[in-house]
Write a protein that holds these residues in place. Structure first.
Motif, mmCIF file in Angstrom:
data_model
loop_
_atom_site.group_PDB
_atom_site.id
_atom_site.type_symbol
_atom_site.label_atom_id
_atom_site.label_comp_id
_atom_site.label_asym_id
_atom_site.label_seq_id
_atom_site.Cartn_x
_atom_site.Cartn_y
_atom_site.Cartn_z
ATOM 1 N N GLY A 270 0.822 -1.198 0.000
ATOM 2 C CA GLY A 270 0.000 0.000 0.000
ATOM 3 C C GLY A 270 0.856 1.247 0.000
ATOM 4 O O GLY A 270 2.080 1.197 -0.145
ATOM 5 N N PRO A 271 0.227 2.393 0.194
ATOM 6 C CA PRO A 271 0.958 3.664 0.172
ATOM 7 C C PRO A 271 1.930 3.831 1.324
ATOM 8 O O PRO A 271 2.781 4.724 1.287
ATOM 9 N N GLY A 272 1.843 2.972 2.328
ATOM 10 C CA GLY A 272 2.753 3.060 3.460
ATOM 11 C C GLY A 272 3.984 2.184 3.348
ATOM 12 O O GLY A 272 4.783 2.125 4.280
ATOM 13 N N ARG A 273 4.186 1.494 2.209
ATOM 14 C CA ARG A 273 5.316 0.576 2.080
ATOM 15 C C ARG A 273 6.636 1.305 2.391
ATOM 16 O O ARG A 273 6.913 2.373 1.871
ATOM 17 N N GLY A 274 7.430 0.671 3.246
ATOM 18 C CA GLY A 274 8.722 1.233 3.602
ATOM 19 C C GLY A 274 8.693 2.189 4.773
ATOM 20 O O GLY A 274 9.744 2.691 5.184
#
Length: 316
Positions: A270-274
Protein backbone atom coordinates in the motif's frame (compact mmCIF):
# COMPACT_ATOMS: atom_id res chain seq x y z
CA UNK A 1 43.62 2.54 17.05
CA UNK A 2 40.16 3.73 17.96
CA UNK A 3 36.59 2.99 16.98
CA UNK A 4 36.45 0.16 14.47
CA UNK A 5 33.96 0.77 11.66
CA UNK A 6 32.67 -0.97 8.57
CA UNK A 7 30.59 1.34 6.38
CA UNK A 8 27.98 -0.12 4.02
CA UNK A 9 27.02 2.54 1.49
CA UNK A 10 25.51 3.59 -1.85
CA UNK A 11 27.38 6.81 -2.76
CA UNK A 12 25.50 9.26 -3.18
CA UNK A 13 26.68 12.76 -2.24
CA UNK A 14 25.91 12.52 1.47
CA UNK A 15 27.50 9.06 1.48
CA UNK A 16 30.68 10.62 0.07
CA UNK A 17 30.77 13.07 2.97
CA UNK A 18 30.12 10.20 5.40
CA UNK A 19 32.93 8.03 4.00
CA UNK A 20 35.31 10.99 4.16
CA UNK A 21 34.29 11.74 7.74
CA UNK A 22 35.33 8.25 8.84
CA UNK A 23 38.37 8.04 6.56
CA UNK A 24 39.83 11.33 7.83
CA UNK A 25 39.18 10.76 11.54
CA UNK A 26 42.39 9.76 13.30
CA UNK A 27 40.49 8.03 16.10
CA UNK A 28 38.70 5.70 13.67
CA UNK A 29 39.94 2.38 12.34
CA UNK A 30 38.00 2.15 9.08
CA UNK A 31 38.27 -1.57 8.45
CA UNK A 32 36.40 -1.64 5.17
CA UNK A 33 33.71 -0.17 2.96
CA UNK A 34 31.05 -2.30 1.31
CA UNK A 35 28.73 -1.07 -1.40
CA UNK A 36 25.11 -1.69 -2.30
CA UNK A 37 22.72 -0.57 -5.04
CA UNK A 38 20.60 2.39 -4.01
CA UNK A 39 21.03 5.97 -5.11
CA UNK A 40 22.53 4.66 -8.37
CA UNK A 41 23.63 1.28 -9.72
CA UNK A 42 26.01 -1.00 -7.82
CA UNK A 43 28.72 -0.39 -10.43
CA UNK A 44 28.49 3.35 -9.85
CA UNK A 45 28.28 3.18 -6.05
CA UNK A 46 31.36 0.95 -5.95
CA UNK A 47 33.37 3.20 -8.25
CA UNK A 48 32.29 6.26 -6.24
CA UNK A 49 33.36 4.69 -2.94
CA UNK A 50 36.80 3.85 -4.33
CA UNK A 51 37.25 7.36 -5.68
CA UNK A 52 36.21 9.07 -2.44
CA UNK A 53 38.71 6.97 -0.49
CA UNK A 54 41.38 7.87 -3.04
CA UNK A 55 40.55 11.56 -2.60
CA UNK A 56 41.04 11.13 1.15
CA UNK A 57 44.37 9.35 0.71
CA UNK A 58 42.87 6.13 2.05
CA UNK A 59 43.40 3.64 -0.76
CA UNK A 60 44.46 1.24 2.02
CA UNK A 61 40.80 0.69 2.95
CA UNK A 62 39.37 -2.38 1.18
CA UNK A 63 36.13 -1.98 -0.78
CA UNK A 64 33.82 -4.81 -1.84
CA UNK A 65 30.67 -4.72 -3.96
CA UNK A 66 27.52 -6.23 -2.50
CA UNK A 67 23.90 -6.64 -3.50
CA UNK A 68 22.78 -5.19 -6.83
CA UNK A 69 19.06 -5.49 -5.99
CA UNK A 70 16.75 -5.92 -2.98
CA UNK A 71 16.14 -9.25 -1.25
CA UNK A 72 12.74 -9.94 -2.79
CA UNK A 73 11.02 -7.19 -4.77
CA UNK A 74 12.66 -4.88 -7.32
CA UNK A 75 13.52 -1.33 -6.34
CA UNK A 76 11.00 0.75 -8.34
CA UNK A 77 13.43 3.59 -9.08
CA UNK A 78 16.72 5.07 -7.95
CA UNK A 79 17.67 8.57 -6.82
CA UNK A 80 19.55 10.01 -9.79
CA UNK A 81 17.15 12.96 -9.70
CA UNK A 82 18.66 13.88 -6.33
CA UNK A 83 22.30 12.79 -6.64
CA UNK A 84 22.88 13.06 -10.40
CA UNK A 85 23.15 10.29 -12.96
CA UNK A 86 26.47 9.05 -11.57
CA UNK A 87 25.51 9.58 -7.92
CA UNK A 88 27.86 12.54 -7.47
CA UNK A 89 26.14 15.38 -9.36
CA UNK A 90 27.68 14.17 -12.62
CA UNK A 91 31.12 14.98 -11.24
CA UNK A 92 32.49 11.61 -10.17
CA UNK A 93 35.12 12.03 -12.88
CA UNK A 94 36.53 14.98 -10.95
CA UNK A 95 37.72 12.59 -8.26
CA UNK A 96 41.05 10.77 -8.61
CA UNK A 97 41.10 7.36 -10.22
CA UNK A 98 41.49 4.66 -7.55
CA UNK A 99 44.73 2.74 -7.10
CA UNK A 100 42.99 -0.50 -6.20
CA UNK A 101 40.16 -2.68 -7.42
CA UNK A 102 37.23 -3.99 -5.36
CA UNK A 103 38.00 -7.03 -3.24
CA UNK A 104 37.10 -10.39 -4.78
CA UNK A 105 34.31 -12.36 -3.15
CA UNK A 106 31.91 -9.52 -2.46
CA UNK A 107 30.62 -7.47 0.44
CA UNK A 108 29.37 -10.21 2.76
CA UNK A 109 32.60 -12.16 2.50
CA UNK A 110 34.65 -9.05 3.26
CA UNK A 111 32.49 -8.18 6.27
CA UNK A 112 32.75 -11.74 7.61
CA UNK A 113 36.54 -11.79 7.26
CA UNK A 114 36.93 -8.38 8.91
CA UNK A 115 34.62 -9.30 11.78
CA UNK A 116 36.25 -12.67 12.35
CA UNK A 117 39.68 -11.02 12.51
CA UNK A 118 38.58 -8.24 14.85
CA UNK A 119 39.80 -8.42 18.45
CA UNK A 120 37.39 -5.68 19.59
CA UNK A 121 33.71 -5.03 18.81
CA UNK A 122 33.09 -3.48 15.40
CA UNK A 123 30.41 -0.91 14.60
CA UNK A 124 28.54 -1.49 11.35
CA UNK A 125 27.30 1.71 9.72
CA UNK A 126 24.75 0.96 6.97
CA UNK A 127 23.92 4.23 5.20
CA UNK A 128 22.15 2.76 2.17
CA UNK A 129 19.53 0.05 1.68
CA UNK A 130 19.97 -2.68 4.32
CA UNK A 131 20.23 -5.63 1.91
CA UNK A 132 23.89 -6.46 2.60
CA UNK A 133 23.42 -6.30 6.37
CA UNK A 134 20.34 -8.53 6.26
CA UNK A 135 22.25 -11.06 4.16
CA UNK A 136 25.22 -10.98 6.54
CA UNK A 137 23.10 -11.56 9.64
CA UNK A 138 21.01 -14.29 8.02
CA UNK A 139 23.88 -16.25 6.49
CA UNK A 140 26.54 -15.72 9.17
CA UNK A 141 24.94 -15.53 12.63
CA UNK A 142 28.27 -16.56 14.15
CA UNK A 143 29.70 -13.05 13.57
CA UNK A 144 27.01 -11.33 15.63
CA UNK A 145 29.18 -11.52 18.75
CA UNK A 146 31.79 -9.35 17.00
CA UNK A 147 29.30 -6.56 16.25
CA UNK A 148 29.22 -3.86 18.90
CA UNK A 149 26.50 -1.69 17.36
CA UNK A 150 24.69 -1.16 14.09
CA UNK A 151 24.17 2.55 13.37
CA UNK A 152 21.62 2.89 10.56
CA UNK A 153 20.76 6.01 8.60
CA UNK A 154 17.17 5.58 7.58
CA UNK A 155 13.52 5.95 8.31
CA UNK A 156 11.31 8.84 9.25
CA UNK A 157 9.12 9.33 12.29
CA UNK A 158 6.78 11.95 10.86
CA UNK A 159 7.10 11.48 7.09
CA UNK A 160 9.30 10.13 4.33
CA UNK A 161 11.30 11.63 1.51
CA UNK A 162 10.69 9.10 -1.27
CA UNK A 163 6.98 8.76 -0.53
CA UNK A 164 4.81 10.53 1.99
CA UNK A 165 5.47 7.64 4.37
CA UNK A 166 8.87 6.19 3.50
CA UNK A 167 12.51 7.24 3.60
CA UNK A 168 14.63 6.11 0.64
CA UNK A 169 16.95 3.57 2.31
CA UNK A 170 14.12 1.71 4.05
CA UNK A 171 11.77 2.01 1.06
CA UNK A 172 14.40 0.49 -1.25
CA UNK A 173 14.27 -2.85 0.62
CA UNK A 174 11.67 -2.92 3.40
CA UNK A 175 12.06 -6.67 3.90
CA UNK A 176 15.79 -6.29 4.59
CA UNK A 177 15.13 -3.31 6.86
CA UNK A 178 12.62 -5.31 8.87
CA UNK A 179 15.10 -8.16 9.24
CA UNK A 180 17.70 -5.79 10.71
CA UNK A 181 15.56 -3.33 12.67
CA UNK A 182 12.72 -5.53 13.96
CA UNK A 183 13.85 -9.15 14.03
CA UNK A 184 17.36 -8.66 15.41
CA UNK A 185 18.31 -7.96 19.01
CA UNK A 186 21.76 -6.51 18.47
CA UNK A 187 22.34 -2.96 19.74
CA UNK A 188 21.00 -0.70 16.99
CA UNK A 189 20.73 3.04 16.52
CA UNK A 190 18.37 4.46 13.90
CA UNK A 191 19.18 7.97 12.65
CA UNK A 192 16.01 9.18 10.89
CA UNK A 193 15.18 12.01 8.51
CA UNK A 194 13.48 14.01 11.24
CA UNK A 195 16.88 14.70 12.81
CA UNK A 196 19.12 14.69 9.72
CA UNK A 197 17.03 17.39 8.04
CA UNK A 198 17.56 19.57 11.11
CA UNK A 199 21.33 19.03 10.79
CA UNK A 200 21.40 20.40 7.22
CA UNK A 201 24.28 22.74 6.33
CA UNK A 202 24.11 25.94 4.30
CA UNK A 203 26.25 27.19 1.41
CA UNK A 204 28.43 29.20 3.80
CA UNK A 205 29.36 25.94 5.55
CA UNK A 206 30.11 24.37 2.16
CA UNK A 207 32.21 27.36 1.12
CA UNK A 208 34.20 27.08 4.33
CA UNK A 209 34.77 23.39 3.61
CA UNK A 210 35.86 24.12 0.02
CA UNK A 211 38.43 26.63 1.23
CA UNK A 212 40.27 24.18 3.46
CA UNK A 213 42.21 22.30 0.79
CA UNK A 214 41.96 19.66 -1.92
CA UNK A 215 39.76 17.21 0.01
CA UNK A 216 37.27 19.86 1.09
CA UNK A 217 37.20 21.36 -2.37
CA UNK A 218 36.76 17.92 -3.90
CA UNK A 219 33.77 17.14 -1.69
CA UNK A 220 32.12 20.54 -2.21
CA UNK A 221 32.49 20.10 -5.98
CA UNK A 222 30.19 17.06 -5.80
CA UNK A 223 27.20 19.02 -4.49
CA UNK A 224 25.58 21.09 -7.32
CA UNK A 225 22.81 18.65 -8.32
CA UNK A 226 22.26 17.70 -4.68
CA UNK A 227 22.07 21.37 -3.71
CA UNK A 228 19.51 22.06 -6.44
CA UNK A 229 17.36 19.20 -5.19
CA UNK A 230 17.57 20.24 -1.56
CA UNK A 231 16.75 23.83 -2.40
CA UNK A 232 13.26 22.51 -3.17
CA UNK A 233 13.16 20.18 -0.15
CA UNK A 234 14.48 22.59 2.48
CA UNK A 235 13.25 25.87 1.01
CA UNK A 236 16.70 27.46 1.38
CA UNK A 237 20.21 26.98 -0.05
CA UNK A 238 21.65 24.03 1.79
CA UNK A 239 22.04 20.26 1.81
CA UNK A 240 21.19 17.48 4.24
CA UNK A 241 24.22 15.40 5.21
CA UNK A 242 22.02 12.48 6.26
CA UNK A 243 24.65 9.75 6.22
CA UNK A 244 27.39 11.86 7.80
CA UNK A 245 25.12 12.38 10.83
CA UNK A 246 24.96 8.60 11.33
CA UNK A 247 28.73 8.25 10.92
CA UNK A 248 29.23 11.04 13.48
CA UNK A 249 27.25 8.96 16.01
CA UNK A 250 29.24 5.85 15.11
CA UNK A 251 32.51 7.73 15.72
CA UNK A 252 31.37 9.62 18.81
CA UNK A 253 28.64 7.65 20.62
CA UNK A 254 26.27 10.02 22.33
CA UNK A 255 26.73 12.98 20.00
CA UNK A 256 23.09 12.25 19.12
CA UNK A 257 20.47 11.95 21.85
CA UNK A 258 18.49 8.74 21.49
CA UNK A 259 15.40 7.11 22.94
CA UNK A 260 14.79 3.35 23.09
CA UNK A 261 11.58 2.73 21.15
CA UNK A 262 9.81 -0.26 19.60
CA UNK A 263 9.35 -0.01 15.85
CA UNK A 264 7.95 -1.83 12.84
CA UNK A 265 8.73 -1.62 9.13
CA UNK A 266 5.76 -1.64 6.76
CA UNK A 267 6.27 -4.32 4.10
CA UNK A 268 2.83 -4.26 2.47
CA UNK A 269 2.25 -2.86 -1.02
CA UNK A 270 0.00 0.00 0.00
CA UNK A 271 0.96 3.66 0.17
CA UNK A 272 2.75 3.06 3.46
CA UNK A 273 5.32 0.58 2.08
CA UNK A 274 8.72 1.23 3.60
CA UNK A 275 7.44 3.34 6.48
CA UNK A 276 9.11 3.03 9.89
CA UNK A 277 6.36 2.90 12.47
CA UNK A 278 7.91 4.03 15.76
CA UNK A 279 5.81 3.61 18.89
CA UNK A 280 6.24 6.89 20.78
CA UNK A 281 3.39 6.37 23.21
CA UNK A 282 4.22 6.37 26.89
CA UNK A 283 5.85 3.11 27.94
CA UNK A 284 2.93 2.32 30.24
CA UNK A 285 0.54 2.05 27.29
CA UNK A 286 2.80 0.53 24.63
CA UNK A 287 2.13 -2.96 23.40
CA UNK A 288 5.18 -4.84 24.66
CA UNK A 289 4.14 -8.13 23.04
CA UNK A 290 6.11 -7.84 19.80
CA UNK A 291 8.97 -9.56 18.06
CA UNK A 292 12.40 -8.00 18.15
CA UNK A 293 13.58 -5.44 20.66
CA UNK A 294 13.63 -1.70 21.07
CA UNK A 295 15.89 0.37 18.83
CA UNK A 296 17.71 3.48 19.99
CA UNK A 297 16.15 6.19 17.80
CA UNK A 298 18.10 9.44 17.45
CA UNK A 299 15.79 12.34 18.21
CA UNK A 300 17.99 15.35 18.96
CA UNK A 301 21.51 16.80 19.06
CA UNK A 302 23.38 20.04 19.50
CA UNK A 303 22.88 21.11 15.87
CA UNK A 304 25.72 23.62 15.68
CA UNK A 305 27.97 21.27 17.62
CA UNK A 306 27.23 18.46 15.17
CA UNK A 307 27.96 20.68 12.17
CA UNK A 308 31.20 21.87 13.76
CA UNK A 309 32.21 18.26 14.53
CA UNK A 310 31.72 17.17 10.92
CA UNK A 311 33.51 20.22 9.49
CA UNK A 312 36.46 19.85 11.86
CA UNK A 313 36.91 16.19 10.95
CA UNK A 314 36.64 16.84 7.20
CA UNK A 315 39.24 19.61 7.35
CA UNK A 316 41.84 17.90 9.52
Amino acid sequence: MGTKLIIDTDPGVDDAFAIALAALSEDVDLLGVTTVYGNVSLESTTRNALRVLQLCGRADVPVAAGASRPLIHPQPFRAAHVHGADGLSGRSGSLPEPDREPEPGGAVRLMVSLLEAAEEPVTLVPIGPLTNIALLLAAHPEVREKIGRIVVMGGGLAHGNTTAAAEFNIWSDPEAARRVLVEEDLPRVLVPLDLTYRCAVDTAWLAKLAGTGPVGAGLEALTPDYLASYRKTLGWDGIALHDAVAVAEAINPGILRTEALPLEVECSFGPGRGATLVDRRRAAVRNEDRSGSAVEVATDTDLDGLRDFVLARLTR
